[in-house]
Design a protein around this motif. Structure first.
Motif, mmCIF file in Angstrom:
data_model
loop_
_atom_site.group_PDB
_atom_site.id
_atom_site.type_symbol
_atom_site.label_atom_id
_atom_site.label_comp_id
_atom_site.label_asym_id
_atom_site.label_seq_id
_atom_site.Cartn_x
_atom_site.Cartn_y
_atom_site.Cartn_z
ATOM 1 N N LEU A 59 1.088 -0.746 0.087
ATOM 2 C CA LEU A 59 -0.281 0.058 0.063
ATOM 3 C C LEU A 59 0.796 1.527 0.077
ATOM 4 N N SER A 60 0.660 2.058 -0.956
ATOM 5 C CA SER A 60 1.607 3.395 -1.206
ATOM 6 C C SER A 60 1.289 4.024 -0.061
ATOM 7 N N ALA A 61 -0.265 4.329 0.787
ATOM 8 C CA ALA A 61 -0.084 4.849 1.867
ATOM 9 C C ALA A 61 0.705 4.538 3.084
ATOM 10 N N SER A 62 1.009 3.389 2.924
ATOM 11 C CA SER A 62 1.711 3.025 4.232
ATOM 12 C C SER A 62 3.012 2.793 4.051
ATOM 13 N N ARG A 63 3.599 3.409 3.111
ATOM 14 C CA ARG A 63 4.991 3.439 2.596
ATOM 15 C C ARG A 63 5.453 4.878 3.695
ATOM 16 N N VAL A 64 6.495 4.955 3.650
ATOM 17 C CA VAL A 64 7.818 5.832 4.246
ATOM 18 C C VAL A 64 8.879 5.924 3.757
ATOM 19 N N GLY A 65 9.438 6.983 3.854
ATOM 20 C CA GLY A 65 10.477 7.883 3.081
ATOM 21 C C GLY A 65 11.514 6.798 3.924
ATOM 22 N N GLN A 66 13.259 6.896 3.010
ATOM 23 C CA GLN A 66 14.591 6.785 3.422
ATOM 24 C C GLN A 66 14.875 8.039 4.244
ATOM 25 N N ARG A 67 14.408 9.145 4.729
ATOM 26 C CA ARG A 67 14.881 9.772 5.814
ATOM 27 C C ARG A 67 14.007 9.527 7.254
ATOM 28 N N GLU A 68 12.836 9.080 7.063
ATOM 29 C CA GLU A 68 12.283 8.783 8.210
ATOM 30 C C GLU A 68 12.682 7.415 8.818
ATOM 31 N N GLU A 69 13.256 6.587 7.563
ATOM 32 C CA GLU A 69 13.540 5.385 8.740
ATOM 33 C C GLU A 69 15.240 5.829 9.172
ATOM 34 N N GLU A 70 16.194 6.093 8.497
ATOM 35 C CA GLU A 70 16.997 6.849 8.705
ATOM 36 C C GLU A 70 17.114 7.941 10.507
ATOM 37 N N ARG A 71 15.811 8.475 10.447
ATOM 38 C CA ARG A 71 15.846 9.708 11.236
ATOM 39 C C ARG A 71 15.642 7.578 12.420
ATOM 40 N N ALA A 72 14.613 6.952 12.793
ATOM 41 C CA ALA A 72 14.287 5.745 13.336
ATOM 42 C C ALA A 72 15.661 5.517 13.617
ATOM 43 N N PHE A 73 16.664 4.997 12.650
ATOM 44 C CA PHE A 73 18.036 4.262 12.571
ATOM 45 C C PHE A 73 18.728 4.697 14.160
ATOM 46 N N GLY A 74 18.982 6.376 13.547
ATOM 47 C CA GLY A 74 19.537 7.623 14.599
ATOM 48 C C GLY A 74 19.107 7.229 16.263
ATOM 49 N N ASP A 75 17.707 7.156 15.554
ATOM 50 C CA ASP A 75 17.570 7.511 17.858
ATOM 51 C C ASP A 75 17.503 5.616 18.088
ATOM 52 N N LEU A 76 17.285 4.241 17.282
ATOM 53 C CA LEU A 76 18.002 3.534 18.373
ATOM 54 C C LEU A 76 19.329 3.621 18.134
ATOM 55 N N GLN A 77 20.080 3.493 17.318
ATOM 56 C CA GLN A 77 21.617 4.239 17.595
ATOM 57 C C GLN A 77 21.943 5.039 19.091
ATOM 58 N N GLN A 78 21.196 6.237 19.018
ATOM 59 C CA GLN A 78 21.264 6.911 20.570
ATOM 60 C C GLN A 78 20.636 6.632 21.449
ATOM 61 N N ALA A 79 20.102 5.667 21.908
ATOM 62 C CA ALA A 79 19.136 5.021 22.944
ATOM 63 C C ALA A 79 20.512 3.539 23.249
ATOM 64 N N ILE A 80 20.960 2.957 22.430
ATOM 65 C CA ILE A 80 21.594 2.545 22.408
ATOM 66 C C ILE A 80 22.893 2.829 23.211
ATOM 67 N N SER A 81 23.391 3.662 22.711
ATOM 68 C CA SER A 81 24.591 4.339 23.346
ATOM 69 C C SER A 81 24.688 4.576 24.657
ATOM 70 N N ARG A 82 23.503 4.907 24.818
ATOM 71 C CA ARG A 82 22.650 5.612 26.403
ATOM 72 C C ARG A 82 22.803 5.057 27.825
ATOM 73 N N LEU A 83 22.167 3.296 26.978
ATOM 74 C CA LEU A 83 22.116 2.482 27.351
ATOM 75 C C LEU A 83 24.020 1.649 27.948
ATOM 76 N N ARG A 84 24.409 1.845 26.642
ATOM 77 C CA ARG A 84 26.179 1.543 27.190
ATOM 78 C C ARG A 84 27.000 2.045 28.253
ATOM 79 N N SER A 85 26.161 3.780 28.135
ATOM 80 C CA SER A 85 26.997 4.512 28.520
ATOM 81 C C SER A 85 26.798 4.361 30.562
ATOM 82 N N LEU A 86 25.334 3.775 30.338
ATOM 83 C CA LEU A 86 25.194 3.145 31.905
ATOM 84 C C LEU A 86 25.679 2.042 31.931
#
Length: 72
Positions: free
Chosen positions: A41-68
């Motif tokens: 469904l084309s209405a359900s698709r997301v762009g590359q920018r949203e995927e990159e932002r979500a991946f960046g958020d995931l990396q930051q969350a993992i970094s916070r956990l590692r630092s703790l």
């Protein structure tokens, strides 16, 4: 003999719990975006920018956990 109908108490909270929850939330968001990327469904698709932002958020969350988790 203890009754099996009584729920066991939750484990005590640790200082890492909020960071772990953050990683799980970010991972879930990233997984949903990745699944939507290839949606029929084309209405359900997301762009590359949203995927990159979500991946960046995931990396930051993992970094916070590692630092703790690092010994001080």
């Amino acid at each position: 003999m203890p009754s099996s109908n009584n729920p066991s108490p939750p484990p005590p909270a640790t200082p890492h719990d909020p960071a772990v929850q953050g990683v799980l939330t970010c991972f879930d968001t990233y997984a949903r975006i990745r699944a939507a990327r290839d949606s029929v469904l084309s209405a359900s698709r997301v762009g590359q920018r949203e995927e990159e932002r979500a991946f960046g958020d995931l990396q930051q969350a993992i970094s916070r956990l590692r630092s703790l988790s690092r010994p001080r």
